[in-house]
Scaffold this motif. Sequence first.
Motif, PDB file in Angstrom:
ATOM      1  N   ALA A 132       0.853  -1.191   0.000  1.00  0.00           N
ATOM      2  CA  ALA A 132       0.000   0.000   0.000  1.00  0.00           C
ATOM      3  C   ALA A 132       0.892   1.245   0.000  1.00  0.00           C
ATOM      4  N   VAL A 133       0.724   2.107  -0.994  1.00  0.00           N
ATOM      5  CA  VAL A 133       1.549   3.314  -1.124  1.00  0.00           C
ATOM      6  C   VAL A 133       0.662   4.512  -1.429  1.00  0.00           C
ATOM      7  N   ASP A 134       1.254   5.688  -1.310  1.00  0.00           N
ATOM      8  CA  ASP A 134       0.537   6.919  -1.636  1.00  0.00           C
ATOM      9  C   ASP A 134       0.467   7.053  -3.157  1.00  0.00           C
ATOM     10  N   LEU A 135      -0.747   7.027  -3.696  1.00  0.00           N
ATOM     11  CA  LEU A 135      -0.939   7.057  -5.141  1.00  0.00           C
ATOM     12  C   LEU A 135      -1.426   8.413  -5.647  1.00  0.00           C
ATOM     13  N   SER A 136      -1.417   9.424  -4.805  1.00  0.00           N
ATOM     14  CA  SER A 136      -2.025  10.703  -5.161  1.00  0.00           C
ATOM     15  C   SER A 136      -1.428  11.303  -6.429  1.00  0.00           C
ATOM     16  N   GLU A 137      -0.110  11.259  -6.594  1.00  0.00           N
ATOM     17  CA  GLU A 137       0.527  11.830  -7.785  1.00  0.00           C
ATOM     18  C   GLU A 137       0.162  11.032  -9.035  1.00  0.00           C
ATOM     19  N   PHE A 138       0.174   9.713  -8.892  1.00  0.00           N
ATOM     20  CA  PHE A 138      -0.186   8.863 -10.026  1.00  0.00           C
ATOM     21  C   PHE A 138      -1.637   9.097 -10.436  1.00  0.00           C
ATOM     22  N   LEU A 139      -2.539   9.179  -9.459  1.00  0.00           N
ATOM     23  CA  LEU A 139      -3.955   9.356  -9.759  1.00  0.00           C
ATOM     24  C   LEU A 139      -4.217  10.693 -10.449  1.00  0.00           C
ATOM     25  N   LYS A 140      -3.462  11.701 -10.054  1.00  0.00           N
ATOM     26  CA  LYS A 140      -3.601  13.005 -10.705  1.00  0.00           C
ATOM     27  C   LYS A 140      -3.136  12.913 -12.160  1.00  0.00           C
ATOM     28  N   LYS A 141      -2.011  12.261 -12.368  1.00  0.00           N
ATOM     29  CA  LYS A 141      -1.462  12.109 -13.721  1.00  0.00           C
ATOM     30  C   LYS A 141      -2.395  11.269 -14.599  1.00  0.00           C
ATOM     31  N   ALA A 142      -3.010  10.267 -13.995  1.00  0.00           N
ATOM     32  CA  ALA A 142      -3.895   9.368 -14.729  1.00  0.00           C
ATOM     33  C   ALA A 142      -5.304   9.929 -14.895  1.00  0.00           C
ATOM     34  N   ASP A 143      -5.553  11.151 -14.383  1.00  0.00           N
ATOM     35  CA  ASP A 143      -6.848  11.818 -14.515  1.00  0.00           C
ATOM     36  C   ASP A 143      -7.972  10.959 -13.942  1.00  0.00           C
ATOM     37  N   PHE A 144      -7.701  10.370 -12.786  1.00  0.00           N
ATOM     38  CA  PHE A 144      -8.685   9.543 -12.082  1.00  0.00           C
ATOM     39  C   PHE A 144      -9.571  10.438 -11.211  1.00  0.00           C
ATOM     40  N   PRO A 145     -10.881  10.245 -11.172  1.00  0.00           N
ATOM     41  CA  PRO A 145     -11.650   9.133 -11.753  1.00  0.00           C
ATOM     42  C   PRO A 145     -12.251   9.429 -13.131  1.00  0.00           C
ATOM     43  N   HIS A 146     -11.920  10.579 -13.725  1.00  0.00           N
ATOM     44  CA  HIS A 146     -12.433  10.885 -15.060  1.00  0.00           C
ATOM     45  C   HIS A 146     -12.062   9.776 -16.036  1.00  0.00           C
ATOM     46  N   HIS A 147     -10.819   9.317 -15.937  1.00  0.00           N
ATOM     47  CA  HIS A 147     -10.382   8.122 -16.646  1.00  0.00           C
ATOM     48  C   HIS A 147     -10.350   6.978 -15.629  1.00  0.00           C
TER      49      HIS A 147
END
Length: 281
Positions: A132-147
Amino acid sequence: MTAFHPYSGKSVALATLHEKGALIAPAFKEILHMVVEEVAIDTDSLGTFSGEIERVGSAKETALRKARLGMEASGSSRGLASEGSIGPDFFIPFIQSDVEIITFIDDELGIELVESYRSTEITAHTITIDSAVDLSEFLKKADFPHHKLIVRSSEKPITFCRKGIATEESLQSAITEGLRQVSSLDIESDLRAHCSPSRGKNIAAVAEKLARRLRELCPECAAPGWGVVGYEKGLACAECGEISEDALKSEILGCTRCSFKQEGKTLAEEIDPSRCNLCNP
């Protein structure tokens, strides 16, 4: 469009499992006055973006197979299907690109037409985790949850896979469940048409390109689909006159049904010395 067009008021079967009708139908309706009817077939059996099933053959071959499956399932003489390939761009380093292929088949008129569209406007990202890691940067880059996202086991064969993830709660649940079963997980963009708005735009764009191509009638036999079928090559260098055999000189326009061809738009009269093998070896 001309006063009478062979496809005005006609229908075509679209083979899709991922709601592509909403992306493709508008262009066919507006440009051709044609009705696109979705046919729900298991297109995943021909290959999946998430890798559980490897695609056999090229994107073009797969799209043609999909179209035929839709025609068989619906009994239609006309079929439509699309297929995408997303990965490192051929021309721009460190950039992802999306190449969308769309194919149209008409057995009544003897037409088989394929169009393509390439775009670097695609959201496609992946991260591998083993805890379990902090995914905040990845989620922003991946445009989640829009994508939406996929969580799957990193190693093949894939033994764990959750698709269409659109909430942080379902994402954390999938990660927790996955790490109980495997040592590492890939979290990646869900590139299915109904889960990726950026890919959806590219599918709509290639559909419009195909519809505009079908609108054009052959000046010889009046079959739909008149357009670019190849290129005349061979240009002289502006400096030394050396002929570059691969340089594109002009378009070749042709028919999808008969063998009639014409020279199309001139693309260039000569090449710059910077592209000449003699001036710039």
